[in-house]
Design a protein around this motif. Structure first.
Motif, PDB file in Angstrom:
ATOM      1  N   ILE A   1       1.093  -1.195  -0.042  1.00 62.33           N
ATOM      2  CA  ILE A   1      -0.128   0.061  -0.070  1.00 62.33           C
ATOM      3  C   ILE A   1       0.819   1.244   0.048  1.00 62.33           C
ATOM      4  N   MET A   2       0.917   2.115  -0.940  1.00 62.62           N
ATOM      5  CA  MET A   2       1.450   3.302  -1.030  1.00 62.62           C
ATOM      6  C   MET A   2       0.456   4.499  -0.843  1.00 62.62           C
ATOM      7  N   LEU A   3       0.855   5.504  -0.067  1.00 64.05           N
ATOM      8  CA  LEU A   3       0.030   6.398   0.331  1.00 64.05           C
ATOM      9  C   LEU A   3       0.825   7.682  -0.293  1.00 64.05           C
TER      10      LEU A   3
ATOM     11  N   ILE B   1      -5.287   3.058   6.936  1.00 63.59           N
ATOM     12  CA  ILE B   1      -4.167   2.096   6.454  1.00 63.59           C
ATOM     13  C   ILE B   1      -4.537   0.804   6.833  1.00 63.59           C
ATOM     14  N   GLU B   2      -4.645   0.666   8.290  1.00 67.60           N
ATOM     15  CA  GLU B   2      -4.933  -0.867   8.834  1.00 67.60           C
ATOM     16  C   GLU B   2      -6.406  -1.489   8.299  1.00 67.60           C
ATOM     17  N   ILE B   3      -7.213  -0.516   8.106  1.00 70.75           N
ATOM     18  CA  ILE B   3      -8.573  -0.899   7.676  1.00 70.75           C
ATOM     19  C   ILE B   3      -8.487  -1.454   6.091  1.00 70.75           C
ATOM     20  N   LEU B   4      -7.858  -0.647   5.223  1.00 71.35           N
ATOM     21  CA  LEU B   4      -7.718  -1.121   3.974  1.00 71.35           C
ATOM     22  C   LEU B   4      -6.912  -2.372   3.910  1.00 71.35           C
ATOM     23  N   ASN B   5      -5.824  -2.461   4.719  1.00 73.18           N
ATOM     24  CA  ASN B   5      -5.013  -3.642   4.760  1.00 73.18           C
ATOM     25  C   ASN B   5      -5.641  -4.926   5.314  1.00 73.18           C
ATOM     26  N   LYS B   6      -6.708  -4.836   5.952  1.00 71.98           N
ATOM     27  CA  LYS B   6      -7.480  -5.998   6.352  1.00 71.98           C
ATOM     28  C   LYS B   6      -8.112  -6.714   5.258  1.00 71.98           C
ATOM     29  N   TYR B   7      -8.286  -5.865   3.988  1.00 70.69           N
ATOM     30  CA  TYR B   7      -9.072  -6.371   3.108  1.00 70.69           C
ATOM     31  C   TYR B   7      -8.076  -6.642   1.742  1.00 70.69           C
TER      32      TYR B   7
ATOM     33  N   LYS C   1       3.079  -4.414   3.491  1.00 70.48           N
ATOM     34  CA  LYS C   1       3.765  -3.333   4.001  1.00 70.48           C
ATOM     35  C   LYS C   1       3.137  -1.989   3.301  1.00 70.48           C
ATOM     36  N   ALA C   2       3.144  -1.076   4.192  1.00 65.57           N
ATOM     37  CA  ALA C   2       2.452   0.431   3.589  1.00 65.57           C
ATOM     38  C   ALA C   2       3.787   1.241   3.472  1.00 65.57           C
ATOM     39  N   PHE C   3       3.728   2.237   2.796  1.00 63.35           N
ATOM     40  CA  PHE C   3       4.846   3.265   2.305  1.00 63.35           C
ATOM     41  C   PHE C   3       3.880   4.467   2.471  1.00 63.35           C
ATOM     42  N   ILE C   4       4.428   5.646   3.059  1.00 63.92           N
ATOM     43  CA  ILE C   4       3.718   7.022   2.951  1.00 63.92           C
ATOM     44  C   ILE C   4       4.808   8.055   2.274  1.00 63.92           C
ATOM     45  N   GLY C   5       4.881   8.188   1.020  1.00 65.79           N
ATOM     46  CA  GLY C   5       5.604   9.368   0.593  1.00 65.79           C
ATOM     47  C   GLY C   5       5.283  10.796   0.575  1.00 65.79           C
TER      48      GLY C   5
ATOM     49  N   GLU D   1       6.263   2.415   6.674  1.00 63.01           N
ATOM     50  CA  GLU D   1       7.499   3.134   6.418  1.00 63.01           C
ATOM     51  C   GLU D   1       7.151   4.389   5.947  1.00 63.01           C
ATOM     52  N   VAL D   2       7.668   5.405   6.497  1.00 62.19           N
ATOM     53  CA  VAL D   2       7.451   6.984   5.918  1.00 62.19           C
ATOM     54  C   VAL D   2       8.799   7.332   5.227  1.00 62.19           C
ATOM     55  N   ILE D   3       8.619   7.833   3.910  1.00 59.08           N
ATOM     56  CA  ILE D   3       9.568   7.768   3.052  1.00 59.08           C
ATOM     57  C   ILE D   3       9.803   9.320   2.740  1.00 59.08           C
ATOM     58  N   PRO D   4      10.689  10.200   3.262  1.00 57.89           N
ATOM     59  CA  PRO D   4      11.012  11.403   2.523  1.00 57.89           C
ATOM     60  C   PRO D   4      11.433  11.593   1.153  1.00 57.89           C
ATOM     61  N   LEU D   5      10.756  12.456   0.296  1.00 61.16           N
ATOM     62  CA  LEU D   5      11.042  12.480  -1.065  1.00 61.16           C
ATOM     63  C   LEU D   5      11.625  13.741  -1.548  1.00 61.16           C
ATOM     64  N   LYS D   6      12.437  13.863  -2.480  1.00 57.70           N
ATOM     65  CA  LYS D   6      12.767  14.997  -2.987  1.00 57.70           C
ATOM     66  C   LYS D   6      11.856  15.996  -3.406  1.00 57.70           C
TER      67      LYS D   6
END
Length: 458
Positions: free
Chosen positions: A167-169, A196-202, A207-211, A235-240
């Motif tokens: 899952i990528m946010l 995120i947890e609700i969506l992942n249930k289905y 893993k989930a990433f938040i960009g 995991e929270v990913i800082p992006l340029k």
């Protein structure tokens, strides 16, 4: 496949190409979300999402409650529509739409004596299987809140021959001026993690990433802390900071180092991408029974007297929002719904906020310049800017001559209209506008051909 890149100075993941427009985030990034007071009347277009418009199930003069279903989905790629207020159906007709057309919709006159409360009606997730979850998302009217307004239940429907690995946010919010997603991440981090947890249930991802672009350090820190409280790996990913970092294909490249092939979708790589506001809306629906009847809108720009981030009921006229923010300054010359790169210029202050309306931007003549168009000088700046490696210069030439079929050879349908090419063009050629026209002409042509083919088979 592309490799994810790391800028040597900032050490932030990103993609190749793109542009760096001035941000203008400082105008509203520290403005906490405030709630829009209820106004006299709301206009709810039936077509405010990608796909088939919804169908009214109410009649003129009918009393409705806040959150009540007023129009139902008319197909799989369609969603329900709900009343944002307690009130009365005052009209069902056609009205000006933010896209410049006049389209069917429903008007609701709000009840001035109602407290406008929404009954808390949480949904028991344990009673829903995957099909029930998808149906619930559609019935809640939830669409992507990043601007495209694609029905979320369609995106979350994983075919049997595919699986969702990640899952990528999308918390990039790379458009200049806009800060709505920023404030949602800062102020509603718990709801975001819950969604995120609700969506992942289905969808059963690994893993989930938040960009998040690195110009939002407070959101990065807050969400990292909130993610630690989840039993699901997030995991929270800082992006340029670069445009269009928030495009889902660009974010996948930046985070996973993979390219979504031409004509394919993120799910073909095992990824579901969703806007952060959309995931918060999922939490609000299942925990409180609140369908998508409001959203955060950034009201900003050098020509608005009081920039703000406002929770606005869907259907609120733009005029009322502007009044709440103190009105225009004397040098206001242009109004946009959405960001300056992909937003739509408005000529009518009475058009409503839609589910996909992320911002209302008022500009002065310093930001808006009417420039003469010149011939292409073949400088290749547009080619260097295009994030998906198209040849905008050649496509622009073909579009100018009406050679629509030839444009398919240059993968015109892969263009997601980010406007990076138009932004860098020294000849001021409206490339992205010509691409929109070309794609529309091609879709019409293909539809006619399909219709003819079906008639011939009969």
């Amino acid at each position: 496949m592309l490799n994810s890149l790391t800028d040597s100075s900032s050490k932030k993941s990103t993609f190749r190409h793109g542009v760096h427009p001035e941000e203008f985030k400082h105008l509203s990034e520290n403005c906490c979300i405030e709630r829009m007071p209820f106004v006299d009347e709301y206009t709810l277009p039936l077509g405010q999402h990608i796909g088939a418009p919804s169908k009214p199930i109410v009649v003129l003069g009918e009393s409705v409650k806040r959150g009540q279903l007023i129009a139902e989905a008319t197909g799989f790629v369609s969603v329900a529509l709900h009343s944002p207020v307690d009130g009365i159906i005052s009209d069902i007709g056609i009205y000006p739409h933010p896209n410049g057309q006049v389209l069917p919709g429903i008007k609701i006159k709000s009840d001035p004596f109602s407290p406008q409360l929404l009954v808390n009606n949480a949904i028991n997730l344990d009673e829903l299987d995957t099909k029930g979850f998808i149906t619930a998302i559609q019935n809640a009217g939830i669409v992507g809140l990043g601007g495209a307004a694609f029905p979320s239940h369609v995106k979350f429907s994983v075919p049997e021959d595919k699986n969702c690995k990640y899952i990528m946010l999308n918390g990039c919010e790379c458009e200049p001026f806009l800060t709505a997603d920023h404030r949602v991440m800062v102020e509603h981090s718990n709801e975001l993690i819950d969604g995120i947890e609700i969506l992942n249930k289905y969808v059963n991802s690994e893993k989930a990433f938040i960009g998040i672009e690195s110009n939002k350090p407070d959101a990065i820190e807050i969400l990292r802390k909130a993610a630690k409280n989840s039993s699901f790996p997030i995991e929270v990913i800082p992006l340029k900071v670069k445009y269009p970092q928030g495009a889902e294909k660009m974010m996948i490249t930046a985070i996973l180092g993979k390219e979504v092939p031409s004509g394919k979708l993120p799910l073909d790589l095992g990824v579901i991408v969703s806007n952060v506001g959309t995931i918060v809306a999922i939490s609000n629906y299942f925990r409180k029974g609140e369908p998508l009847i409001e959203r955060v809108v950034t009201v900003t720009g050098p020509a608005i007297k009081r920039p703000a981030n406002i929770m606005v009921p869907i259907g609120t006229p733009m005029r009322d929002i502007i009044d709440l923010c103190g009105g225009f300054s004397d040098d206001a010359v242009r109004i946009l719904l959405g960001g300056p790169m992909m937003g739509v210029v408005q000529k009518d202050l009475d058009v409503p906020v839609l589910k996909g309306t992320s911002g209302l931007i008022v500009l002065t003549k310093n930001e808006v310049r009417d420039m003469d168009e010149y011939s292409c000088i073949r400088c290749s700046r547009c080619v260097e800017a295009c994030p998906i490696y198209l040849n905008p210069s050649m496509m622009g030439l073909l579009a100018k001559n009406g050679l629509w079929d030839e444009m398919t050879e240059y993968n015109i349908m892969d263009c997601f209209e980010c406007a990076s090419c138009s932004f860098v063009c020294p000849s001021n050629i409206p490339l992205v506008q010509s691409f929109r026209v070309a794609k529309g002409m091609l879709r019409e042509k293909w539809a006619r051909e399909k219709e003819t083919e079906m008639k011939d088979k009969k």
